[in-house]
Design a protein around this motif. Structure first.
Motif, short mmCIF file in Angstrom:
data_model
loop_
_atom_site.label_atom_id
_atom_site.label_comp_id
_atom_site.label_asym_id
_atom_site.label_seq_id
_atom_site.Cartn_x
_atom_site.Cartn_y
_atom_site.Cartn_z
N GLN A 188 31.11 -9.00 -0.11
CA GLN A 188 30.55 -8.23 1.01
C GLN A 188 30.01 -9.14 2.10
O GLN A 188 30.18 -8.89 3.29
N TYR A 189 29.34 -10.21 1.67
CA TYR A 189 28.79 -11.19 2.63
C TYR A 189 29.90 -11.87 3.42
O TYR A 189 29.82 -12.02 4.65
N LEU A 190 30.98 -12.26 2.73
CA LEU A 190 32.08 -12.95 3.40
C LEU A 190 32.84 -12.02 4.35
O LEU A 190 33.31 -12.44 5.41
N LYS A 191 32.95 -10.75 3.97
CA LYS A 191 33.68 -9.80 4.79
C LYS A 191 32.89 -9.33 6.01
O LYS A 191 33.42 -9.21 7.12
N LYS A 192 31.60 -9.07 5.82
CA LYS A 192 30.84 -8.39 6.87
C LYS A 192 29.62 -9.16 7.41
O LYS A 192 29.02 -8.74 8.39
N GLY A 193 29.27 -10.27 6.76
CA GLY A 193 28.04 -10.95 7.16
C GLY A 193 28.20 -12.35 7.71
O GLY A 193 27.63 -12.69 8.75
N ARG A 194 28.97 -13.17 7.05
CA ARG A 194 29.00 -14.60 7.38
C ARG A 194 29.47 -14.88 8.79
O ARG A 194 28.86 -15.70 9.51
N SER A 195 30.54 -14.23 9.23
CA SER A 195 31.08 -14.50 10.57
C SER A 195 30.08 -14.14 11.67
O SER A 195 30.07 -14.75 12.73
N CYS A 196 29.20 -13.17 11.38
CA CYS A 196 28.20 -12.77 12.37
C CYS A 196 27.08 -13.80 12.49
O CYS A 196 26.41 -13.89 13.52
N LEU A 197 26.86 -14.56 11.42
CA LEU A 197 25.80 -15.57 11.44
C LEU A 197 26.26 -16.88 12.07
O LEU A 197 25.44 -17.63 12.59
N LEU A 198 27.56 -17.14 12.02
CA LEU A 198 28.07 -18.39 12.54
C LEU A 198 27.98 -18.44 14.06
O LEU A 198 28.14 -17.42 14.74
N ALA A 199 27.77 -19.62 14.58
CA ALA A 199 27.79 -19.83 16.03
C ALA A 199 29.26 -19.98 16.45
O ALA A 199 30.15 -19.45 15.80
N LYS A 200 29.52 -20.73 17.50
CA LYS A 200 30.89 -20.86 17.99
C LYS A 200 31.78 -21.55 16.97
O LYS A 200 32.93 -21.17 16.76
N ASP A 201 31.24 -22.59 16.33
CA ASP A 201 32.04 -23.35 15.37
C ASP A 201 31.89 -22.80 13.97
O ASP A 201 30.87 -22.22 13.62
N ASP A 202 32.93 -22.97 13.17
CA ASP A 202 32.86 -22.56 11.78
C ASP A 202 32.03 -23.57 11.00
O ASP A 202 31.67 -24.62 11.51
N SER A 203 31.73 -23.25 9.75
CA SER A 203 30.94 -24.14 8.91
C SER A 203 31.63 -24.31 7.57
O SER A 203 32.29 -23.40 7.08
N ILE A 204 31.48 -25.48 6.98
CA ILE A 204 32.07 -25.72 5.66
C ILE A 204 31.21 -25.10 4.56
O ILE A 204 31.66 -24.92 3.44
N TYR A 205 29.95 -24.75 4.93
CA TYR A 205 29.01 -24.25 3.92
C TYR A 205 29.17 -22.75 3.70
O TYR A 205 29.44 -21.99 4.63
N LEU A 206 28.99 -22.35 2.46
CA LEU A 206 29.12 -20.94 2.09
C LEU A 206 28.02 -20.11 2.74
O LEU A 206 28.28 -19.05 3.30
N PHE A 207 26.79 -20.60 2.66
CA PHE A 207 25.65 -19.86 3.20
C PHE A 207 25.06 -20.58 4.42
O PHE A 207 24.81 -21.78 4.36
N THR A 208 24.86 -19.82 5.50
CA THR A 208 24.30 -20.41 6.72
C THR A 208 23.08 -19.60 7.15
O THR A 208 22.89 -18.45 6.75
N ASN A 209 22.25 -20.22 7.99
CA ASN A 209 21.11 -19.48 8.55
C ASN A 209 21.57 -18.67 9.75
O ASN A 209 22.77 -18.63 10.07
N CYS A 210 20.63 -18.07 10.44
CA CYS A 210 20.98 -17.18 11.56
C CYS A 210 21.49 -17.94 12.78
O CYS A 210 21.93 -17.33 13.76
#
Length: 300
Positions: A188-210
């Protein structure tokens, strides 16, 4: 002494592949040692004597340092001076005779299964942050990994299809399974949450801050405290509490010590065995409260 400390830390990282937490402790302890002797006009490591090291330990005791802290400092000194001897800096390990104070082992705080489930239910919203928080809490409890390992997880470290994560600690790799609850939360986090938390660039880390950066240990510690308060948990609660609870709940429900040891990444099985003792203590408490003869006081 600064140069010798730097080389020792580099050796522990690159050659011994020591865990990050241990390396940080060594470096912190040795910097304090350097500061202490610098204050006495001693700049070179070969000027330090065994008597001087004993005086340093007494200094730590007078400062009110706890036995566990002093024991850790002594372990750091022994490792450092052994390295200096092995590498030819010194003829002998002058820290070899240091005696660590007796440390009374304190049983770690653990949550009951009911408290754990109540905590996990607190992050139940659908915002990107809540989806991330739920995934982190579920995965931490499902695997028992350290918080440093959790925030360091990369996308490539998790296999959702096979339901396991790959954890690296000081160059040692271990595979830890997880179940359907954690899988669903991470999906659920990968589908609906993670992309919204990322800034312009992607991240190699599974969990990111806001802000799209990797989560910090401190940041996760704060959110655990926050959810614990919402869940009405009044006892001690840290990310490590979930690691302890994971181990106790597994052992209490029939898991063998060796398997739990491997999942936790303990080098010595005796470290893991305390969880069996905690489980036995809990069983005794339940027995004393629930057994009819105990409740009526007929067995005294």
């Amino acid at each position: 002494m600064t140069d010798e400390i730097r080389k020792f830390i580099q050796y522990m990282k690159e050659v011994r592949r020591t865990s990050e937490n241990t390396v940080v402790s060594y470096e912190r302890d040795l910097k304090k040692l350097n500061q202490y002797f610098a204050g006495q006009g001693i700049q070179k490591v070969e000027q330090i004597t065994a008597t001087g090291l004993n005086s340093y330990i007494l200094f730590l005791e007078k400062q009110g340092r706890k036995p566990a802290t002093i024991s850790r400092n002594i372990a750091s000194l022994k490792a450092f001076f052994q390295y200096l001897q092995n590498d030819g800096y010194l003829k002998q390990n002058i820290a070899g005779e240091l005696k660590a104070p007796r440390v009374e082992k304190k049983m770690p705080a653990v949550l009951s299964e009911e408290e754990t489930f109540r905590l996990l239910e607190q992050a139940k919203g659908s915002s990107p942050k809540e989806l991330r928080d739920r995934a982190m809490l579920e995965l931490l409890y499902a695997t028992g990994i350290r918080v440093s390992e959790l925030v360091s997880l990369k996308l490539s470290d998790i296999n959702l299809q096979m339901e396991y994560i790959t954890c690296s600690d000081g160059g040692k790799e271990r595979i830890i399974p997880f179940g359907s609850a954690a899988k669903q939360a991470v999906e659920q986090y990968l589908k609906k949450g993670r992309s919204c938390l990322l800034a312009k660039d992607d991240s190699i880390y599974l969990f990111t801050n806001c802000s799209g950066q990797a989560m910090s240990r401190q940041g996760f510690w704060k959110l655990v405290k926050s959810y614990g308060k919402k869940a009405g948990i009044t006892g001690e609660l840290t990310p490590h509490t979930l690691r302890h609870s994971f181990a106790v709940h597994l052992v209490s429900n029939g898991a063998d010590i060796r398997s739990v040891q491997e999942m936790l990444g303990h080098a010595d099985v005796s470290t893991t065995q305390m969880y069996a003792q905690i489980g036995q203590n809990k069983i005794r408490e339940v027995y004393a409260k629930a057994h009819p003869r105990e409740k009526k006081g007929l067995m005294h």
